[in-house]
Design an enzyme around this catalytic site. Structure first.
Site, PDB file in Angstrom:
ATOM      1  N   ASP A 260      92.494 -67.354 -68.249  1.00  0.00           N
ATOM      2  CA  ASP A 260      91.890 -67.326 -66.909  1.00  0.00           C
ATOM      3  C   ASP A 260      90.554 -68.052 -66.846  1.00  0.00           C
ATOM      4  O   ASP A 260      89.791 -67.866 -65.899  1.00  0.00           O
ATOM      5  CB  ASP A 260      91.739 -65.885 -66.412  1.00  0.00           C
ATOM      6  N   ASP A 296      99.539 -68.639 -65.561  1.00  0.00           N
ATOM      7  CA  ASP A 296      98.448 -69.608 -65.360  1.00  0.00           C
ATOM      8  C   ASP A 296      98.199 -70.539 -66.549  1.00  0.00           C
ATOM      9  O   ASP A 296      97.434 -71.485 -66.418  1.00  0.00           O
ATOM     10  CB  ASP A 296      97.107 -68.931 -65.042  1.00  0.00           C
ATOM     11  N   ASP A 436      93.195 -57.475 -57.312  1.00  0.00           N
ATOM     12  CA  ASP A 436      93.100 -58.809 -57.898  1.00  0.00           C
ATOM     13  C   ASP A 436      91.749 -59.044 -58.549  1.00  0.00           C
ATOM     14  O   ASP A 436      91.583 -59.986 -59.321  1.00  0.00           O
ATOM     15  CB  ASP A 436      93.299 -59.887 -56.823  1.00  0.00           C
TER      16      ASP A 436
END
Length: 462
Positions: A260, A296, A436
């Site tokens: 991330d 991701d 989130d």
């Protein structure tokens, strides 16, 4: 900032910074293991720092009940200045005014006299990382002394090899967990989710709305990268329960180095540890789970430092997990991130010698129709590889925001009979109702946010 989100929140750090700070941290760390011993009848608490690195640490906490049998417990202590708990398992965390409160989560609430119960967590620290000097259990004070470690921790996160004697934090087992009602279809409903607990505790209209989430199959995220043995036990427990129920488990593996890029869910395993971590986790797999590999990771390829050989890591993970029985889908982002041709190119860098396909829209809000068309183009460019779509929160599509947008809705229920060319399954990969991140009024990433859970369920078209 990543255009998607996750449930598993761990420390935000970059490997380069960790290596640069290694000498300082090695000199400054003074405690690996501390024990708060009983000072009054009622309880004893063992607080063990299992690993520590620049800016972060992992800890295991064991409670011994020396009083009357407990039917529910609440352990409290004060966090030092600069300390923060970012991820906790086998308990329910709240913090207020610098005090941490961890309560049982249903299955582990009953503790007999002289019985024990344990939980673990990952956290961050700045300045120093002192151990707590006092705990209270249901209002009873348990104080004690500290003992110095016999070794100095590594300055970077490490994970124990399977042959080491690290003791993982207990997780629910099939005999400790009341089976959840299982809907028609092949996918598993997990009774240990935050949504399931919220549904059990609710009443009236709220209960009816939360049932939409709690009794829908959802993925189990594995990202406890400070303790590979604990992650392995989580996987063994979860997949074992699914197999016992005659259902297919769904896992998300989320521990890639440089994860991330330091945003809300920053962290990941050290570059030198990733292969070992994957192998350890793979040993816990029971049955034939669907595995979404590293959300991701390809979409952020090259976007930040500390990623190492990311393509090689993904290739190795796909091979190891497949050998253990998993059906692996490599994550490729969503339709508003990479072009179909670029997503296909990056997937081909990893290859499909082991993975069966790719995943799309993980933790995002793009409609199923839009995502299916995007996936079909990627499939065409990758020789017909199939895909899965995260429909957990895409019922109203996207409003352009990725972090706790309002006005969204639950999407289509999970199914392996999609009727969509190239789509193997519609899945709930992100767990609806879990934040989130600390944005748009939400709590930290992965924490339960009932307000938005009810909103998602209320707006659902079913």
């Amino acid at each position: 900032m990543s255009p998607r989100t996750t449930t598993g929140t761990t420390v935000r750090r970059r490997l380069a910074a960790a290596v640069a700070a290694a000498a300082v941290v090695t000199a400054g760390v003074t405690a690996l293991t501390t024990t708060a011993a009983q000072a009054a009848p009622g309880c004893r608490v063992s607080y063990q720092i299992s690993s520590q690195w620049p800016g972060g640490f992992g800890a295991n906490v064991t409670i011994t009940n020396l009083g009357d049998p407990l039917n529910g417990w609440d352990l409290r202590w004060n966090l030092a200045s600069g300390q923060q708990i970012t991820q906790l398992w086998n308990g329910s965390l709240t913090t207020s005014g610098g005090q941490a409160s961890v309560r049982n989560i249903g299955w582990n609430g009953s503790v007999p006299t002289n019985g024990t119960v344990a939980f673990g967590f990952n956290g961050t620290w700045s300045g120093s990382n002192p151990v707590p000097s006092q705990f209270t259990l249901n209002g009873t004070v348990c104080t004690g002394t500290v003992t110095q470690p016999t070794a100095t921790p590594s300055p970077t996160p490490t994970t124990p090899r399977p042959t080491q004697t690290a003791t993982p934090t207990p997780t629910p087992t099939p005999t400790q967990t009341t089976p959840a009602p299982q809907p028609a279809g092949s996918l598993y409903v997990d009774p240990t989710t935050q949504a399931y607990r919220a549904w059990q505790a609710a009443s009236g209209t709220d209960k009816a709305l939360l049932e939409k989430i709690a009794l829908t199959p959802q993925a189990y995220w594995v990202g406890n990268w400070a303790d590979a043995s604990h992650a392995q036990q989580e996987v063994r427990d979860y997949t074992g329960r699914a197999v016992a129920a005659g259902k297919t488990p769904m896992l998300v593996v989320y521990a890639i180095p440089g994860r991330d890029c330091g945003s809300h869910s920053g962290g990941g395993v050290g570059e030198s540890e990733y292969a070992r971590w994957i192998d350890t986790v793979a040993q816990g797999i029971q049955g034939r789970p669907i595995v979404v590999l590293e959300p991701d990771a390809l979409a952020q390829l090259g976007d930040c430092s500390g990623q190492g050989d990311r393509v090689g890591f993904l290739r190795y993970a796909a091979k190891s997990l497949t050998a253990a029985g998993a059906r692996v889908y490599i994550d490729a982002g969503h339709s508003a991130w990479l072009s179909a041709s670029e997503a296909a190119r990056r997937l081909q860098l990893v290859g499909f010698s082991d993975a069966v396909g790719f995943s799309l829209n993980v933790s995002n809000y793009r409609t199923t129709a839009e995502t299916a068309a995007y996936g079909q183009e990627i499939s065409r460019l990758t020789g017909g590889k199939t895909f899965v779509i995260d429909t957990s929160r895409n019922g109203n599509g996207s409003n352009g925001e990725w972090c706790n947008p309002r006005g969204r809705a639950l999407g289509e229920r999970p199914t392996t009979s999609t009727g969509i060319q190239g789509a193997d399954a519609l899945l709930w990969i992100k767990l609806p109702g879990e934040s989130d991140g600390a944005c748009n009024g939400g709590p930290a990433a992965g924490q339960w946010w009932q307000e938005i859970a009810l909103e998602l369920a209320r707006n659902a078209r079913w």
